[in-house]
Design an enzyme around this catalytic site. Structure first.
Site, PDB file in Angstrom:
ATOM      1  N   CYS A   1     -50.695 -38.142 -34.604  1.00  0.00           N
ATOM      2  CA  CYS A   1     -51.456 -37.437 -35.478  1.00  0.00           C
ATOM      3  C   CYS A   1     -52.280 -38.388 -36.536  1.00  0.00           C
ATOM      4  O   CYS A   1     -53.401 -38.158 -36.767  1.00  0.00           O
ATOM      5  CB  CYS A   1     -50.438 -36.706 -36.521  1.00  0.00           C
ATOM      6  SG  CYS A   1     -49.808 -35.117 -35.912  1.00  0.00           S
TER       7      CYS A   1
ATOM      8  N   CYS B   1     -53.377 -28.777 -27.273  1.00  0.00           N
ATOM      9  CA  CYS B   1     -52.492 -29.588 -27.862  1.00  0.00           C
ATOM     10  C   CYS B   1     -51.751 -29.218 -29.318  1.00  0.00           C
ATOM     11  O   CYS B   1     -50.735 -29.896 -29.826  1.00  0.00           O
ATOM     12  CB  CYS B   1     -52.932 -31.117 -28.018  1.00  0.00           C
ATOM     13  SG  CYS B   1     -53.219 -31.695 -26.349  1.00  0.00           S
TER      14      CYS B   1
END
Lengths: 388, 148
Positions: free
Chosen positions: B105, B36
């Site tokens: 994030c 990812c």
């Protein structure tokens, strides 16, 4: 005063040249007439439009009647692919062939056609990023109406054997389209001599403004109009002609197709210099795609252990503009389909950097890029949990 | 840059706080995966229930590095119960916002801290709920759709 930037993202877009700017300015305030109207300023505009068509044709080794102005490369690709697919369908031909490294304007055109009942073969490339003409030949069936393979890839710059593929298609009476957005101005293309039926061009990759493109349609190639409207562009592309931008793209083509060999040689020296400068200073990186059949201006690298967007941010902090195939630089979650297609693991695709040069770049800029790149890669690796 | 980062995000990216490793860490948490494009690893030094030191290593984009840095700053010196209540929203707010596509994030940063705290409980045979609070929870997956 803005700081001086080092621009090495010419495959994304280019600066509008002074020549292109000068070529289009008269059509905003003075000769702004609609080319379809009857009075003098309209006449001047119409005349200039046809002059631009002639200039563009000459630059491409084509006939004036084969040049159609569009709004961008994406439009040219959509028009060529979709209208040919539907023309084929009228004859019961519903099979189409393309590659798996095409630009999204091509790939997504085919995806959309698949949803409408077409069968599409996406030819895989090898680890060099190349397609073999035999792959195309093998994929062709009685139902095939169109083959569309890009001339040069936008991410890794690899150049496909387009004329060979076009020849096979001609022999089998199949329409051949190529997205030449990245190739024009870098590869000598003489359309009269070859077998390409349809070829897409974008203005802003060759120093014309954004918002103008061309679709070359070889005489005798069957195509339908894509936009419903007026009778412009021989009833094939409706919409009031953008005379200013047509002049800009024609001027851009004239300049871009001159001295190609010399210009390519110059950027190749710069590219090789950059590669040489970082070899030995950065370990564990790779060049994506072959260095042989490749645009001289393109360098695509993957660095182990780091991610591309953070690398771009560090380059940007030193005023260097480049791009990456990392998912983080786009709005999608997947890394570049091109880098995955040549066999890269996703983590290496995330850690990619594309440098695309122009002949305006200098050796001093290359020195600076190499220096900043070495520093940035090492810095990011120091904070990476997957780098030892 | 197409990505619009706040000054605070850029500051934490350009000058990340607490980067590195702790050799004799009391706990380590790692989340994300290379596929990812984000991996965060947090190292904690814990004394008497207080986070005495924290370091991180992150493979990822600008906001992955910035959220890691910010999260370490937010938990350093805190007792572990308070640190366990760190939320990704708090990280985002204290960075003056993140672009929508980068919110994952901040989730990763929250998870990295929590994974390290969980590791601390495991290593010391501590009851998770008693040590980190009744409401302690750690999501198993972050919001990245391409993760399997």
């Amino acid at each position: 005063m803005p700081e001086k930037i080092i621009y090495v993202d010419n495959a994304a877009t280019t600066k509008v040249s002074k020549a292109c700017l000068d070529a289009m300015l008269p059509f905003f305030e003075d000769n702004y007439g609609n080319p379809s109207s009857i009075y003098k300023i309209a006449h001047t505009a119409k005349f200039a439009l046809e002059k631009a068509r002639e200039k563009a044709a000459k630059a491409l080794g084509a006939e004036k009647e084969e040049i159609f102005f569009t709004s961008c490369g994406t439009e040219s690709n959509n028009w060529a692919i979709k209208s040919c697919a539907f023309l084929g369908k009228e004859k019961g031909k519903t099979h189409l062939i393309t590659s798996n490294i095409e630009h999204h304007s091509v790939l997504n055109s085919f995806k959309s056609l698949e949803k409408q009942g077409f069968n599409v073969t996406y030819l895989p490339v090898n680890s060099d990023g190349l397609i073999d003409k035999n792959q195309v030949e093998k994929a062709i069936t009685e139902k095939t109406s169109l083959v569309s393979i890009m001339y040069a890839n936008n991410e890794i710059g690899t150049i496909q054997p387009i004329e060979k593929i076009a020849k096979i298609c001609k022999e089998k009476n199949i329409t051949f389209h190529t997205d030449a957005v990245q190739a024009v101005g870098h590869i000598d293309i003489s359309l009269n001599k070859g077998n390409i039926n349809l070829l897409s061009i974008s203005g802003h990759k060759i120093h014309a403004p954004k918002g103008v493109g061309i679709l070359y349609i070889k005489k005798g190639t069957k195509i339908k109009s894509f936009l419903d409207g007026g009778g412009q562009e021989k009833m094939l592309r409706a919409g009031t002609e953008n005379v200013a931008f047509a002049n800009a793209i024609a001027t851009a083509l004239e300049i871009a197709t001159k001295n190609i060999e010399e210009k390519e040689k110059k950027v190749k020296i710069l590219r090789d210099m950059l590669l040489q400068k970082i070899e030995g200073k950065i370990e564990k990186f790779r060049v994506n795609g072959t260095l042989k059949e490749r645009l001289s201006s393109n360098l695509n690298l993957s660095f182990e252990g780091i991610e591309g967007e953070s690398l771009l941010l560090l380059l940007d902090s030193k005023n260097i503009c480049a791009s990456s195939g990392s998912a983080c630089t786009s709005n999608s979650l997947d890394p570049s389909h091109v880098l995955l297609a040549i066999g890269l693991k996703p983590e290496l695709a995330h850690g990619s950097l594309r440098i695309s040069l122009s002949e305006e770049n200098t050796k001093e800029e290359i020195d600076k890029i190499a220096e900043v790149l070495v520093y940035s890669v090492n810095r990011l690796r120091e904070m990476s949990p997957i780098w030892n | 840059m197409a990505m619009e980062y706040s000054e605070e995000v850029m500051d934490h990216f350009m000058n990340p706080r607490n980067v590195g490793e702790i050799e004799d860490a009391d706990a380590i948490g790692e989340v994300g995966n290379a596929k990812c494009g984000d991996i965060m690893r947090m190292y904690l030094k814990i004394e008497n229930g207080i986070i005495k030191d924290v370091k991180f290593k992150t493979f990822g984009c600008g906001s992955a590095i910035a959220t890691s840095s910010k999260a370490t700053e937010m938990i350093k010196g805190k007792n572990i119960k308070d640190a366990a209540r760190l939320t990704n929203q708090a990280v985002v707010e204290s960075l003056n916002g993140l672009p929508k596509v980068k919110i994952h994030c901040s989730v990763l940063a929250e998870q990295a801290v929590k994974a390290a705290l969980l590791d601390y409980c495991k290593k010391n045979n501590l009851d998770v709920k008693k040590t980190l609070g009744e409401d302690f929870n750690i999501k198993n997956e972050h919001e990245c759709e391409s993760c399997e």
